[in-house]
Design a protein around this motif. Structure first.
Motif, PDB file in Angstrom:
ATOM      1  N   LEU A 279       6.218  -9.688   9.530  1.00 46.32           N
ATOM      2  CA  LEU A 279       5.925  -8.654   8.536  1.00 46.32           C
ATOM      3  C   LEU A 279       4.434  -8.315   8.523  1.00 46.32           C
ATOM      4  O   LEU A 279       4.059  -7.145   8.362  1.00 46.32           O
ATOM      5  CB  LEU A 279       6.387  -9.114   7.152  1.00 46.32           C
ATOM      6  N   GLN A 280       3.572  -9.330   8.691  1.00 44.41           N
ATOM      7  CA  GLN A 280       2.136  -9.068   8.775  1.00 44.41           C
ATOM      8  C   GLN A 280       1.827  -8.155   9.961  1.00 44.41           C
ATOM      9  O   GLN A 280       1.034  -7.220   9.860  1.00 44.41           O
ATOM     10  CB  GLN A 280       1.371 -10.387   8.920  1.00 44.41           C
ATOM     11  N   ILE A 281       2.448  -8.426  11.101  1.00 37.94           N
ATOM     12  CA  ILE A 281       2.217  -7.620  12.305  1.00 37.94           C
ATOM     13  C   ILE A 281       2.704  -6.186  12.092  1.00 37.94           C
ATOM     14  O   ILE A 281       2.025  -5.214  12.434  1.00 37.94           O
ATOM     15  CB  ILE A 281       2.927  -8.272  13.514  1.00 37.94           C
ATOM     16  N   ALA A 282       3.902  -6.041  11.510  1.00 40.10           N
ATOM     17  CA  ALA A 282       4.448  -4.708  11.253  1.00 40.10           C
ATOM     18  C   ALA A 282       3.584  -3.946  10.255  1.00 40.10           C
ATOM     19  O   ALA A 282       3.370  -2.732  10.390  1.00 40.10           O
ATOM     20  CB  ALA A 282       5.882  -4.818  10.740  1.00 40.10           C
ATOM     21  N   THR A 283       3.073  -4.644   9.241  1.00 42.48           N
ATOM     22  CA  THR A 283       2.231  -4.000   8.228  1.00 42.48           C
ATOM     23  C   THR A 283       0.942  -3.488   8.833  1.00 42.48           C
ATOM     24  O   THR A 283       0.449  -2.401   8.477  1.00 42.48           O
ATOM     25  CB  THR A 283       1.925  -4.989   7.092  1.00 42.48           C
ATOM     26  N   ALA A 284       0.361  -4.253   9.767  1.00 43.76           N
ATOM     27  CA  ALA A 284      -0.902  -3.856  10.391  1.00 43.76           C
ATOM     28  C   ALA A 284      -0.761  -2.525  11.117  1.00 43.76           C
ATOM     29  O   ALA A 284      -1.715  -1.731  11.169  1.00 43.76           O
ATOM     30  CB  ALA A 284      -1.370  -4.935  11.356  1.00 43.76           C
ATOM     31  N   THR A 285       0.401  -2.254  11.694  1.00 44.38           N
ATOM     32  CA  THR A 285       0.604  -0.962  12.367  1.00 44.38           C
ATOM     33  C   THR A 285       1.054   0.124  11.386  1.00 44.38           C
ATOM     34  O   THR A 285       0.729   1.299  11.563  1.00 44.38           O
ATOM     35  CB  THR A 285       1.644  -1.106  13.490  1.00 44.38           C
ATOM     36  N   PHE A 286       1.767  -0.283  10.332  1.00 43.71           N
ATOM     37  CA  PHE A 286       2.249   0.696   9.353  1.00 43.71           C
ATOM     38  C   PHE A 286       1.098   1.390   8.625  1.00 43.71           C
ATOM     39  O   PHE A 286       1.213   2.559   8.244  1.00 43.71           O
ATOM     40  CB  PHE A 286       3.173   0.013   8.344  1.00 43.71           C
ATOM     41  N   VAL A 287      -0.025   0.684   8.418  1.00 37.72           N
ATOM     42  CA  VAL A 287      -1.111   1.293   7.659  1.00 37.72           C
ATOM     43  C   VAL A 287      -1.675   2.521   8.376  1.00 37.72           C
ATOM     44  O   VAL A 287      -2.304   3.378   7.745  1.00 37.72           O
ATOM     45  CB  VAL A 287      -2.234   0.285   7.360  1.00 37.72           C
ATOM     46  N   VAL A 288      -1.464   2.609   9.696  1.00 39.62           N
ATOM     47  CA  VAL A 288      -1.883   3.816  10.425  1.00 39.62           C
ATOM     48  C   VAL A 288      -1.092   5.018   9.912  1.00 39.62           C
ATOM     49  O   VAL A 288      -1.649   6.078   9.612  1.00 39.62           O
ATOM     50  CB  VAL A 288      -1.682   3.643  11.938  1.00 39.62           C
ATOM     51  N   HIS A 289       0.225   4.858   9.801  1.00 38.88           N
ATOM     52  CA  HIS A 289       1.072   5.941   9.296  1.00 38.88           C
ATOM     53  C   HIS A 289       0.751   6.255   7.830  1.00 38.88           C
ATOM     54  O   HIS A 289       0.812   7.409   7.405  1.00 38.88           O
ATOM     55  CB  HIS A 289       2.549   5.562   9.446  1.00 38.88           C
ATOM     56  N   LEU A 290       0.407   5.219   7.081  1.00 36.94           N
ATOM     57  CA  LEU A 290       0.054   5.419   5.674  1.00 36.94           C
ATOM     58  C   LEU A 290      -1.200   6.293   5.558  1.00 36.94           C
ATOM     59  O   LEU A 290      -1.261   7.189   4.708  1.00 36.94           O
ATOM     60  CB  LEU A 290      -0.166   4.059   5.009  1.00 36.94           C
ATOM     61  N   GLY A 291      -2.196   6.031   6.406  1.00 32.35           N
ATOM     62  CA  GLY A 291      -3.398   6.858   6.391  1.00 32.35           C
ATOM     63  C   GLY A 291      -3.112   8.294   6.800  1.00 32.35           C
ATOM     64  O   GLY A 291      -3.617   9.247   6.193  1.00 32.35           O
ATOM     65  N   LEU A 292      -2.289   8.476   7.836  1.00 31.28           N
ATOM     66  CA  LEU A 292      -1.915   9.823   8.255  1.00 31.28           C
ATOM     67  C   LEU A 292      -1.111  10.538   7.171  1.00 31.28           C
ATOM     68  O   LEU A 292      -1.255  11.747   6.977  1.00 31.28           O
ATOM     69  CB  LEU A 292      -1.101   9.764   9.553  1.00 31.28           C
ATOM     70  N   SER A 293      -0.272   9.786   6.457  1.00 32.70           N
ATOM     71  CA  SER A 293       0.508  10.371   5.373  1.00 32.70           C
ATOM     72  C   SER A 293      -0.404  10.898   4.260  1.00 32.70           C
ATOM     73  O   SER A 293      -0.171  11.987   3.712  1.00 32.70           O
ATOM     74  CB  SER A 293       1.484   9.337   4.814  1.00 32.70           C
ATOM     75  N   SER A 294      -1.435  10.131   3.917  1.00 31.20           N
ATOM     76  CA  SER A 294      -2.382  10.594   2.889  1.00 31.20           C
ATOM     77  C   SER A 294      -3.117  11.851   3.353  1.00 31.20           C
ATOM     78  O   SER A 294      -3.317  12.790   2.571  1.00 31.20           O
ATOM     79  CB  SER A 294      -3.388   9.476   2.568  1.00 31.20           C
ATOM     80  N   ALA A 295      -3.505  11.868   4.634  1.00 26.13           N
ATOM     81  CA  ALA A 295      -4.157  13.066   5.168  1.00 26.13           C
ATOM     82  C   ALA A 295      -3.197  14.258   5.138  1.00 26.13           C
ATOM     83  O   ALA A 295      -3.595  15.393   4.820  1.00 26.13           O
ATOM     84  CB  ALA A 295      -4.640  12.811   6.591  1.00 26.13           C
ATOM     85  N   ALA A 296      -1.916  14.004   5.444  1.00 26.23           N
ATOM     86  CA  ALA A 296      -0.917  15.076   5.396  1.00 26.23           C
ATOM     87  C   ALA A 296      -0.731  15.594   3.978  1.00 26.23           C
ATOM     88  O   ALA A 296      -0.523  16.804   3.762  1.00 26.23           O
ATOM     89  CB  ALA A 296       0.411  14.573   5.961  1.00 26.23           C
ATOM     90  N   THR A 297      -0.801  14.702   2.985  1.00 30.21           N
ATOM     91  CA  THR A 297      -0.706  15.128   1.588  1.00 30.21           C
ATOM     92  C   THR A 297      -1.846  16.082   1.236  1.00 30.21           C
ATOM     93  O   THR A 297      -1.639  17.098   0.551  1.00 30.21           O
ATOM     94  CB  THR A 297      -0.751  13.905   0.650  1.00 30.21           C
ATOM     95  N   ILE A 298      -3.053  15.765   1.702  1.00 28.11           N
ATOM     96  CA  ILE A 298      -4.206  16.636   1.424  1.00 28.11           C
ATOM     97  C   ILE A 298      -4.000  18.003   2.050  1.00 28.11           C
ATOM     98  O   ILE A 298      -4.175  19.039   1.394  1.00 28.11           O
ATOM     99  CB  ILE A 298      -5.499  15.986   1.960  1.00 28.11           C
TER     100      ILE A 298
END
Length: 454
Positions: A279-298
């Motif tokens: 889960l730690q490994i998966a989370t480390a890559t998921f935060v990339v999508h989370l950052g892109l999602s925030s940029a997409a919201t803007i």
């Protein structure tokens, strides 16, 4: 006037906004990893209390952060006019109001957490240490959520780099204060888990100060914090109506992951250890999508404010393309080289290491599918939040996570006998259902977006 960017132009704009947010998210991930590593070197009991306390804190933090995240699309949708700048200030201030009120309401829960933890079956010593941790970090929820409001405000105004630099500073502060207070270095008292709690509060306060000074310096004419105590009922309820479904959506997803951890715990210590590492490994890559999602919201919020659906959809295609490239890279690494990803988390002398690696490798293979589904659902949520659409997505997400994902995890893991990989398979199913429902809602939306009336 709407900038008629090509999909490639949208991709460049998204990367300009998103990469600092990705870096900031990775920084927060590093802070959590640092706390875990340093408490683990102090004592097993301190580590258990710290992990339990962090889980308790993060659950309520993510719920309260819904109000901060509501600030992001509301600010992004405002026009570059005097009236728009006034509305931006009003939204930011009421986001702070809601964050403070939410934090103060929860303070008794943190203070009396010891009795709650004992009622949930925790060992008395661990419950007592966790309660010590939570009594200290509980008041820190106020600056933690205020930081999220200011980050949302500044990100919506396309000042995302400051979030990265403040987070880098927070990593340094966290490591330094942990080293001094957990272990009693430089003549300080040896506080163990209480030292980690004080380090967390220090991080939130330093981050808040840095963001507030930056915001005041960059936008001196907006008088952001003047007469902050004056209420603004209309905007208060606008932020509340948009924010509480975001908070509940995040709580539903975190709750699903917590429930699967409990189920895997029924299988024993080795599956739980493998689950935690994967889960730690998966989370480390998921935060990339989370950052892109925030940029997409803007970007979606900008188009939403201008009422330009074509512009919004071109931006969505670009965001999905970037997220998809990250998914392909992640899948390749997860399937071709899973074992090297697990090595840093394990003691080479641990006799259980081969079993943990074998099971963790199978979980990382499932995590390849997990990333596809999770990336798609978080990107869809980003688009919809940019359009200030949060209530129906909350319902969809709750159905997908709790009425589909959780039962599927149990059935695959236990009646069908697939164990931990089966439990993770249920996660994939729940996240995939959420992704499909949310994407359909976005792409089938035929209405022309525009800001909601105040």
């Amino acid at each position: 006037m709407t900038d008629r960017l090509s999909i490639a132009g949208h991709a460049r704009a998204l990367l300009g906004l998103g990469l600092p947010l990705v870096g900031a998210n990775l920084g927060m991930f590093v802070i959590g990893m640092t706390d875990t590593a340093m408490l683990g070197r102090y004592s097993v009991e301190a580590l258990a209390a710290g992990v339990l306390g962090q889980s308790f804190f993060i659950m309520f933090f993510l719920f309260g952060a819904g109000f901060a995240q509501a600030v992001l699309p509301m600010v992004a949708a405002q026009p570059e006019t005097a009236e728009g700048r006034l509305q931006v200030r009003r939204v930011m201030r009421m986001g702070l109001w809601l964050s403070v009120i939410f934090s103060l309401v929860l303070l008794p829960l943190f203070w009396f957490s010891g009795s709650l933890l004992l009622a949930l079956g925790q060992e008395p010593r661990v419950a007592a240490l966790t309660a010590d941790y939570l009594r200290i970090v509980g008041p820190g929820l106020v600056p933690a959520l205020a930081v999220m409001v200011l980050k949302s405000y500044l990100s919506a105004l396309e000042r995302t780099q400051i979030s990265l630099w403040v987070t880098v500073g927070a990593v340094v502060v966290n490591i330094a204060v942990n080293w001094v207070l957990i272990f009693g270095n430089l003549g300080a008292p040896e506080l163990g888990v209480r030292g980690a709690a004080l380090a967390s509060v220090s991080v939130h306060l330093v981050s808040l100060l840095g963001l507030a000074l930056y915001a005041q310096h960059v936008f001196p004419g907006q008088a952001l914090f003047a007469r902050l105590w004056v209420p603004d009922g209309a905007v208060f309820w606008q932020v509340f109506r948009l924010g509480w479904p975001i908070g509940l959506t995040q709580l539903a997803e975190v709750g699903l992951f917590s429930a699967t951890a409990v189920m895997i715990g029924w299988l024993g210590a080795v599956p739980l250890a493998a689950h935690g590492i994967a889960l730690q490994i998966a989370t480390a890559t998921f935060v990339v999508h989370l950052g892109l999602s925030s940029a997409a919201t803007i970007r979606a919020g900008r188009a939403f404010g201008l009422g330009d659906m074509a512009h919004l959809r071109r931006g969505a295609v670009a965001a999905l393309g970037l997220s998809g490239l990250m998914v392909l890279l992640t899948v390749a690494v997860f399937l071709l080289a899973p074992e090297p990803l697990m090595v840093p988390f394990l003691d080479p002398e641990d006799p259980q290491r081969p079993r943990i690696v074998a099971l963790g490798t199978s979980l990382i293979a499932v995590a390849a599918l997990f990333q596809m589904a999770d990336a798609a659902q978080v990107m869809a949520l980003g688009f919809l939040r940019g359009m200030q659409d949060t209530r129906v997505p909350m319902i969809y997400a709750t159905i997908a996570y709790w009425l589909v994902g959780l039962p599927a995890s149990y059935i695959l893991g236990f009646p069908l006998g697939l164990g931990a990989p089966g439990v993770w398979g249920g996660l994939v199913i729940g996240l995939a259902v959420a992704a499909i429902l949310l994407m359909l809602r976005f792409w089938r939306s035929g209405r022309v977006p525009g800001p909601q009336p105040g």
